[in-house]
Scaffold this motif. Sequence first.
Motif, PDB file in Angstrom:
ATOM      1  N   LEU A   1       0.813  -1.219   0.000  1.00  0.00           N
ATOM      2  CA  LEU A   1       0.000   0.000   0.000  1.00  0.00           C
ATOM      3  C   LEU A   1       0.846   1.268   0.000  1.00  0.00           C
ATOM      4  CD1 LEU A   1      -2.885  -0.946   2.482  1.00  0.00           C
ATOM      5  CD2 LEU A   1      -2.983  -0.816  -0.011  1.00  0.00           C
ATOM      6  N   THR A   2       2.066   1.167   0.518  1.00  0.00           N
ATOM      7  CA  THR A   2       2.893   2.381   0.632  1.00  0.00           C
ATOM      8  C   THR A   2       3.956   2.497  -0.451  1.00  0.00           C
ATOM      9  OG1 THR A   2       4.380   1.234   2.182  1.00  0.00           O
ATOM     10  CG2 THR A   2       2.575   2.525   3.123  1.00  0.00           C
ATOM     11  N   ALA A   3       4.116   1.458  -1.286  1.00  0.00           N
ATOM     12  CA  ALA A   3       5.138   1.541  -2.346  1.00  0.00           C
ATOM     13  C   ALA A   3       4.522   1.276  -3.724  1.00  0.00           C
ATOM     14  CB  ALA A   3       6.299   0.606  -2.036  1.00  0.00           C
ATOM     15  N   PRO A   4       4.208   0.028  -4.109  1.00  0.00           N
ATOM     16  CA  PRO A   4       3.654  -0.195  -5.449  1.00  0.00           C
ATOM     17  C   PRO A   4       2.367   0.586  -5.720  1.00  0.00           C
ATOM     18  CG  PRO A   4       4.304  -2.278  -4.452  1.00  0.00           C
ATOM     19  CD  PRO A   4       4.396  -1.249  -3.378  1.00  0.00           C
ATOM     20  N   VAL A   5       1.489   0.684  -4.724  1.00  0.00           N
ATOM     21  CA  VAL A   5       0.245   1.430  -4.944  1.00  0.00           C
ATOM     22  C   VAL A   5       0.531   2.906  -5.191  1.00  0.00           C
ATOM     23  CG1 VAL A   5      -1.854   2.267  -3.789  1.00  0.00           C
ATOM     24  CG2 VAL A   5      -1.290  -0.161  -3.734  1.00  0.00           C
ATOM     25  N   VAL A   6       1.496   3.448  -4.462  1.00  0.00           N
ATOM     26  CA  VAL A   6       1.844   4.863  -4.653  1.00  0.00           C
ATOM     27  C   VAL A   6       2.444   5.086  -6.043  1.00  0.00           C
ATOM     28  CG1 VAL A   6       3.325   6.741  -3.842  1.00  0.00           C
ATOM     29  CG2 VAL A   6       2.111   5.298  -2.193  1.00  0.00           C
ATOM     30  N   VAL A   7       3.323   4.174  -6.475  1.00  0.00           N
ATOM     31  CA  VAL A   7       3.884   4.286  -7.819  1.00  0.00           C
ATOM     32  C   VAL A   7       2.773   4.196  -8.865  1.00  0.00           C
ATOM     33  CG1 VAL A   7       5.392   3.188  -9.524  1.00  0.00           C
ATOM     34  CG2 VAL A   7       6.156   3.424  -7.168  1.00  0.00           C
ATOM     35  N   ALA A   8       1.836   3.265  -8.673  1.00  0.00           N
ATOM     36  CA  ALA A   8       0.715   3.132  -9.607  1.00  0.00           C
ATOM     37  C   ALA A   8      -0.125   4.403  -9.630  1.00  0.00           C
ATOM     38  CB  ALA A   8      -0.147   1.921  -9.236  1.00  0.00           C
ATOM     39  N   SER A   9      -0.241   5.075  -8.484  1.00  0.00           N
ATOM     40  CA  SER A   9      -1.001   6.331  -8.447  1.00  0.00           C
ATOM     41  C   SER A   9      -0.308   7.413  -9.263  1.00  0.00           C
ATOM     42  CB  SER A   9      -1.202   6.794  -7.001  1.00  0.00           C
ATOM     43  OG  SER A   9      -0.016   7.381  -6.460  1.00  0.00           O
TER      44      SER A   9
ATOM     45  N   ALA B   1      -6.975  -4.539   8.782  1.00  0.00           N
ATOM     46  CA  ALA B   1      -5.545  -4.401   8.546  1.00  0.00           C
ATOM     47  C   ALA B   1      -5.265  -3.220   7.624  1.00  0.00           C
ATOM     48  CB  ALA B   1      -4.974  -5.688   7.952  1.00  0.00           C
ATOM     49  N   MET B   2      -6.080  -3.069   6.571  1.00  0.00           N
ATOM     50  CA  MET B   2      -5.878  -1.943   5.659  1.00  0.00           C
ATOM     51  C   MET B   2      -6.154  -0.616   6.350  1.00  0.00           C
ATOM     52  SD  MET B   2      -7.150  -3.271   1.905  1.00  0.00           S
ATOM     53  CE  MET B   2      -8.637  -4.180   2.372  1.00  0.00           C
ATOM     54  N   SER B   3      -7.199  -0.559   7.149  1.00  0.00           N
ATOM     55  CA  SER B   3      -7.503   0.681   7.879  1.00  0.00           C
ATOM     56  C   SER B   3      -6.382   1.048   8.833  1.00  0.00           C
ATOM     57  CB  SER B   3      -8.816   0.524   8.653  1.00  0.00           C
ATOM     58  OG  SER B   3      -9.911   0.372   7.774  1.00  0.00           O
ATOM     59  N   ASP B   4      -5.819   0.044   9.499  1.00  0.00           N
ATOM     60  CA  ASP B   4      -4.727   0.290  10.434  1.00  0.00           C
ATOM     61  C   ASP B   4      -3.512   0.867   9.704  1.00  0.00           C
ATOM     62  OD1 ASP B   4      -3.433   0.007  13.095  1.00  0.00           O
ATOM     63  OD2 ASP B   4      -2.192  -1.461  12.040  1.00  0.00           O
ATOM     64  N   ILE B   5      -3.223   0.357   8.523  1.00  0.00           N
ATOM     65  CA  ILE B   5      -2.082   0.855   7.744  1.00  0.00           C
ATOM     66  C   ILE B   5      -2.345   2.278   7.270  1.00  0.00           C
ATOM     67  CG2 ILE B   5      -0.796   0.535   5.590  1.00  0.00           C
ATOM     68  CD1 ILE B   5      -1.247  -2.515   6.005  1.00  0.00           C
ATOM     69  N   LEU B   6      -3.558   2.550   6.793  1.00  0.00           N
ATOM     70  CA  LEU B   6      -3.884   3.896   6.341  1.00  0.00           C
ATOM     71  C   LEU B   6      -3.800   4.898   7.492  1.00  0.00           C
ATOM     72  CD1 LEU B   6      -6.935   3.252   3.967  1.00  0.00           C
ATOM     73  CD2 LEU B   6      -4.543   3.638   3.352  1.00  0.00           C
TER      74      LEU B   6
ATOM     75  N   ARG C   1      -1.746   4.845   9.880  1.00  0.00           N
ATOM     76  CA  ARG C   1      -0.335   5.125  10.174  1.00  0.00           C
ATOM     77  C   ARG C   1       0.367   5.879   9.049  1.00  0.00           C
ATOM     78  NH1 ARG C   1      -0.274  -0.336  11.538  1.00  0.00           N
ATOM     79  NH2 ARG C   1       1.242  -0.797   9.884  1.00  0.00           N
ATOM     80  N   HIS C   2      -0.262   5.958   7.878  1.00  0.00           N
ATOM     81  CA  HIS C   2       0.368   6.616   6.726  1.00  0.00           C
ATOM     82  C   HIS C   2      -0.598   7.647   6.145  1.00  0.00           C
ATOM     83  CE1 HIS C   2       3.788   3.802   6.589  1.00  0.00           C
ATOM     84  NE2 HIS C   2       2.909   2.873   6.933  1.00  0.00           N
ATOM     85  N   PRO C   3      -0.645   8.835   6.748  1.00  0.00           N
ATOM     86  CA  PRO C   3      -1.617   9.844   6.313  1.00  0.00           C
ATOM     87  C   PRO C   3      -1.451  10.267   4.857  1.00  0.00           C
ATOM     88  CG  PRO C   3       0.005  10.780   7.836  1.00  0.00           C
ATOM     89  CD  PRO C   3       0.166   9.297   7.894  1.00  0.00           C
ATOM     90  N   GLY C   4      -0.227  10.218   4.327  1.00  0.00           N
ATOM     91  CA  GLY C   4      -0.021  10.584   2.928  1.00  0.00           C
ATOM     92  C   GLY C   4      -0.714   9.630   1.979  1.00  0.00           C
TER      93      GLY C   4
ATOM     94  N   LEU D   1     -15.751  -8.728  -4.886  1.00  0.00           N
ATOM     95  CA  LEU D   1     -15.497  -7.343  -4.494  1.00  0.00           C
ATOM     96  C   LEU D   1     -16.583  -6.967  -3.501  1.00  0.00           C
ATOM     97  CD1 LEU D   1     -14.656  -5.791  -7.987  1.00  0.00           C
ATOM     98  CD2 LEU D   1     -13.207  -7.101  -6.436  1.00  0.00           C
ATOM     99  N   ALA D   2     -16.232  -6.985  -2.220  1.00  0.00           N
ATOM    100  CA  ALA D   2     -17.255  -6.966  -1.175  1.00  0.00           C
ATOM    101  C   ALA D   2     -17.419  -5.615  -0.485  1.00  0.00           C
ATOM    102  CB  ALA D   2     -16.928  -8.030  -0.122  1.00  0.00           C
ATOM    103  N   TRP D   3     -16.315  -4.860  -0.338  1.00  0.00           N
ATOM    104  CA  TRP D   3     -16.380  -3.625   0.426  1.00  0.00           C
ATOM    105  C   TRP D   3     -15.660  -2.498  -0.304  1.00  0.00           C
ATOM    106  CZ3 TRP D   3     -18.857  -3.354   5.225  1.00  0.00           C
ATOM    107  CH2 TRP D   3     -19.236  -4.581   5.776  1.00  0.00           C
ATOM    108  N   ARG D   4     -16.216  -1.301  -0.208  1.00  0.00           N
ATOM    109  CA  ARG D   4     -15.590  -0.113  -0.786  1.00  0.00           C
ATOM    110  C   ARG D   4     -15.228   0.857   0.328  1.00  0.00           C
ATOM    111  NH1 ARG D   4     -18.387   4.482  -4.694  1.00  0.00           N
ATOM    112  NH2 ARG D   4     -16.637   5.929  -4.641  1.00  0.00           N
ATOM    113  N   TYR D   5     -13.993   1.355   0.289  1.00  0.00           N
ATOM    114  CA  TYR D   5     -13.547   2.356   1.254  1.00  0.00           C
ATOM    115  C   TYR D   5     -14.199   3.695   0.913  1.00  0.00           C
ATOM    116  CZ  TYR D   5     -10.332   5.358   3.913  1.00  0.00           C
ATOM    117  OH  TYR D   5      -9.789   6.287   4.779  1.00  0.00           O
ATOM    118  N   THR D   6     -14.830   4.341   1.915  1.00  0.00           N
ATOM    119  CA  THR D   6     -15.557   5.587   1.672  1.00  0.00           C
ATOM    120  C   THR D   6     -14.890   6.802   2.297  1.00  0.00           C
ATOM    121  OG1 THR D   6     -16.958   5.151   3.615  1.00  0.00           O
ATOM    122  CG2 THR D   6     -17.762   4.394   1.453  1.00  0.00           C
ATOM    123  N   GLY D   7     -13.709   6.610   2.880  1.00  0.00           N
ATOM    124  CA  GLY D   7     -13.012   7.724   3.503  1.00  0.00           C
ATOM    125  C   GLY D   7     -13.146   7.717   5.004  1.00  0.00           C
ATOM    126  N   ASP D   8     -12.218   8.402   5.672  1.00  0.00           N
ATOM    127  CA  ASP D   8     -12.240   8.515   7.129  1.00  0.00           C
ATOM    128  C   ASP D   8     -12.238   7.147   7.791  1.00  0.00           C
ATOM    129  OD1 ASP D   8     -12.150  10.005   9.463  1.00  0.00           O
ATOM    130  OD2 ASP D   8     -14.336  10.062   9.680  1.00  0.00           O
TER     131      ASP D   8
END
Length: 379
Positions: free
Chosen positions: A232-240, A312-317, A319-322, A343-350
């Motif tokens: 989430l903090t490396a390949p995903v950022v590069v893809a972004s 687990a994904m929420s916990d990582i997010l 810790r990494h506000p960027g 595809l079961a859940w969509r992140y909606t922010g916060d």
Amino acid sequence: AGKLVRDALGFGGHAATDPAPALDPALDLTTRIAMAKTVLSAMSLTRNFAPIVLIAGHGADVTNNPHESALHCGACGGFAGDVNARLLAGLLNDPEIRAGLRDDGIEIPADTVFLPALHHTTTDAVTLFEQDLPATSTPRDLSRLKGWLSAAGHLARAERARRLPRAANPAALAARARDWAETRPEWGLAGCRAFIAAPRHRTGGADLSGQAFLHDYDWHRDRDFGVLELILTAPVVVASWISLQYYGSTVAPGLFGGGNKLLHNVVGGIGVLEGNNGAPRPGLPWQSVHDGTGFQHEPLRLSVIVEAPREAMSDILARHPGVRALFDNGWLHLIAMDQAGRLAWRYTGDLQWRPFAGGVKATADEAGTVPSPGTLAAE
């Protein structure tokens, strides 16, 4: 003048293969073992090793193209990825590194060879750096591997030729790479719309049309979710970076695009002007997103699909506000896949999630296609 004539006729030569790269400054054994373990774990490649493990970087083999870095590896800073592939293969072929990995629980068979390669994305040819292998290593079935790569390249060229202007004959793709007047030697990553981190069998057999970044990931083998955090903090950022570069160059080409290639003048090796004055142009040239008739990149926000617990994904997010800001501000969409491959859940922010009604199957349907992640994320 001789070089001008040679390149104009398409006879431009290629530089000889560089010698095997080495780490400079050299790293101690403990650090190199940790590096090898981190890379293998991030790829979920820690068991069931084949006799030949191909480690391929990618790069574009083009002529007279000031935007060739956009066709190279984004994670390599706009350079080809052969150096990284060759360095990693050198580490993993080192007996001392393998012994250290064995102590850490990663057993690489004695007859396994890591073979570095470079995939030329313009021609779909693959260069194997056999000269980097230890003198005592003689890979089995190497000729069969070369046959497979040749066949795969033929299929890939036939598929890509349908999209490129004036490329009805797949054999013409090699000539496009050598043509210094060709404004569209390839499409690069135009059309990218999704990043999928899940076991490979989730998408095996599905026609993704070359529009998804695939990362083989099994969260059941990811103790403490360290690999998930890395993804989430490396390949995903590069893809972004890649996705937003294409997005901006498509929706607002006058502001974020690179302008018309036909009018470009290279300035100081750092950028291009459109014409002979004005400010240097950012982003991708118009020819990289448009074929002269219509867009070749559909400007969607990248959908990141991950098979892992939401907690687990929420916990990582958290810790990494960027990284979290990319999702909270809507620049990327985050979708959780459940253990049934839906595809079961969509992140909606916060740090909140909303379930998809009924879920959406991510594997191939009867037509051999998958639901569009971009469409799902736009619902």
